[in-house]
Scaffold this motif. Structure first.
Motif, mmCIF file in Angstrom:
data_model
loop_
_atom_site.group_PDB
_atom_site.id
_atom_site.type_symbol
_atom_site.label_atom_id
_atom_site.label_comp_id
_atom_site.label_asym_id
_atom_site.label_seq_id
_atom_site.Cartn_x
_atom_site.Cartn_y
_atom_site.Cartn_z
ATOM 1 N N ILE A 1 -13.573 -54.426 35.380
ATOM 2 C CA ILE A 1 -12.286 -53.787 35.649
ATOM 3 C C ILE A 1 -12.285 -52.399 35.025
ATOM 4 O O ILE A 1 -12.649 -52.241 33.853
ATOM 5 N N ILE A 2 -11.874 -51.408 35.804
ATOM 6 C CA ILE A 2 -11.648 -50.067 35.273
ATOM 7 C C ILE A 2 -10.152 -49.786 35.345
ATOM 8 O O ILE A 2 -9.570 -49.725 36.433
ATOM 9 N N VAL B 1 -18.784 -41.016 36.195
ATOM 10 C CA VAL B 1 -19.006 -40.797 34.764
ATOM 11 C C VAL B 1 -19.259 -42.119 34.038
ATOM 12 O O VAL B 1 -20.183 -42.236 33.220
ATOM 13 N N ILE B 2 -18.442 -43.133 34.316
ATOM 14 C CA ILE B 2 -18.587 -44.408 33.615
ATOM 15 C C ILE B 2 -19.926 -45.068 33.940
ATOM 16 O O ILE B 2 -20.581 -45.646 33.058
ATOM 17 N N CYS C 1 -11.303 -48.922 29.946
ATOM 18 C CA CYS C 1 -10.023 -48.230 30.019
ATOM 19 C C CYS C 1 -10.228 -46.728 29.832
ATOM 20 O O CYS C 1 -11.122 -46.295 29.097
ATOM 21 N N VAL C 2 -9.382 -45.960 30.504
ATOM 22 C CA VAL C 2 -9.470 -44.504 30.453
ATOM 23 C C VAL C 2 -8.252 -43.965 29.718
ATOM 24 O O VAL C 2 -7.110 -44.246 30.098
ATOM 25 N N VAL D 1 -9.126 -50.768 38.955
ATOM 26 C CA VAL D 1 -10.153 -50.887 39.990
ATOM 27 C C VAL D 1 -11.040 -52.073 39.646
ATOM 28 O O VAL D 1 -11.487 -52.207 38.498
ATOM 29 N N VAL D 2 -11.298 -52.929 40.613
ATOM 30 C CA VAL D 2 -12.181 -54.084 40.409
ATOM 31 C C VAL D 2 -13.511 -53.798 41.104
ATOM 32 O O VAL D 2 -13.551 -53.510 42.303
ATOM 33 N N ILE D 3 -14.570 -53.891 40.335
ATOM 34 C CA ILE D 3 -15.910 -53.586 40.842
ATOM 35 C C ILE D 3 -16.466 -54.795 41.602
ATOM 36 O O ILE D 3 -16.277 -55.943 41.197
ATOM 37 N N GLY D 4 -17.173 -54.521 42.712
ATOM 38 C CA GLY D 4 -17.660 -55.607 43.552
ATOM 39 C C GLY D 4 -19.154 -55.769 43.626
ATOM 40 O O GLY D 4 -19.646 -56.732 44.215
#
Length: 295
Positions: free
Chosen positions: A252-253, A240-241, A86-87, A140-143
């Motif tokens: 998940i971001i 950055v992450i 989370c940001v 955002v879901v990372i793939g």
């Protein structure tokens, strides 16, 4: 594609694709194995899977596999993320309303995967807290597995998007801030990451940095903004992450919330909407059934 994990009347969790606003198509009826959209999309690809659904609908192969949206219970569309990143303070107005300095680089914290619930699930404020707040966010879901991703290559690691409500025990968070302690506990209780209803594949969202966000409590609009107002956009967040942290498929971001945060009373429903991604509604129950403090 708009993909959902849903629980049917016979208590099965199945993967389904939206075919109309009111109907879903079970993908197991088309020979698609598994209920995890991340794994299925990595195996099939978004366009081949979408074409399979289109052919089934056009050719009559969907008979008996259609589910009315109103007849299912939605689970979190991402069932097993290794991490929810989370940001914080990623909208200028939100930082200002909390009397916080606008960060010079992204500030991140983590929610545990155990905090995930789906669209329609009840969010429980634990008895130790008397103020539960909503926070609508584009997630955002990372793939793919990736580390040290340059900002200009951000799209290669994004599978899709969903709506996430970064629920917060605000009274506990404020105590933590006052003591200069991490926020994770106040953000990480069970049910504090409602997510969904759908995982929306990246090809469905032309520009994730121009999407309207709203959150209502009952009939009252509490938050209204647009993702273009982020302090740090998605390309920079991913850069950055991922610098020194490996992103994994299904991670998940949550990209931050705009201004307008506030408490949700016991028994009310909070409804979070991200344009082109979906509407996520969740009722709130205070375990002690106390009205939250004003704020």
């Amino acid at each position: 594609m708009f993909l959902a994990r849903v629980r049917t009347d016979d208590d099965q969790v199945v993967l389904a694709a939206q075919v109309t606003p009111d109907t879903l198509l079970r993908l197991d009826a088309l020979g698609v194995v598994g209920d995890d959209p991340v794994a299925v999309l990595r195996e099939w690809g978004a366009e081949p899977l979408a074409e399979k659904v289109r052919q089934a609908v056009a050719g009559g192969g969907a008979e008996g596999a259609v589910l009315p949206v109103g007849a299912v219970r939605f689970e979190s569309p991402v069932p097993r993320p290794q991490k929810i990143i989370c940001v914080a303070l990623n909208y200028l107005a939100h930082a200002e309303e909390g009397d916080q300095a606008v960060p010079e680089e992204p500030v991140i914290f983590f929610k545990p995967p155990s905090s995930l619930v789906g669209h329609g699930a009840t969010v429980h404020c634990p008895s130790r807290s008397q103020r539960l707040d909503y926070e609508v966010e584009l997630a955002v879901v990372i793939g793919s597995t990736a580390r040290d991703v340059p900002a200009e290559q951000w799209q290669r690691v994004v599978l899709g998007y969903t709506v996430l409500n970064d629920v917060t025990a605000r009274d506990l968070q404020l105590v933590a801030i006052d003591k200069n302690q991490p926020w994770d506990h106040s953000k990480g209780f069970d049910t504090f990451a409602p997510c969904g209803p759908y995982l929306v594949t990246a090809d469905e969202v032309a520009d994730p940095m121009t999407l309207d966000l709203t959150l209502t409590v009952g009939d009252e609009v509490r938050q209204r903004s647009n993702t273009r107002h982020m302090v740090f956009g998605i390309p920079e967040l991913i850069e950055v992450i991922s610098h020194g942290i490996t992103l994994e498929p299904g991670d998940i971001i949550a990209t931050g919330t705009p201004s307008g945060i506030g408490p949700v009373p016991h028994g009310e429903v909070m409804t979070a909407t991200v344009e082109g991604v979906g509407t996520l509604a969740n009722p709130v129950v205070y375990d002690r059934q106390l009205a939250p403090v004003a704020g």
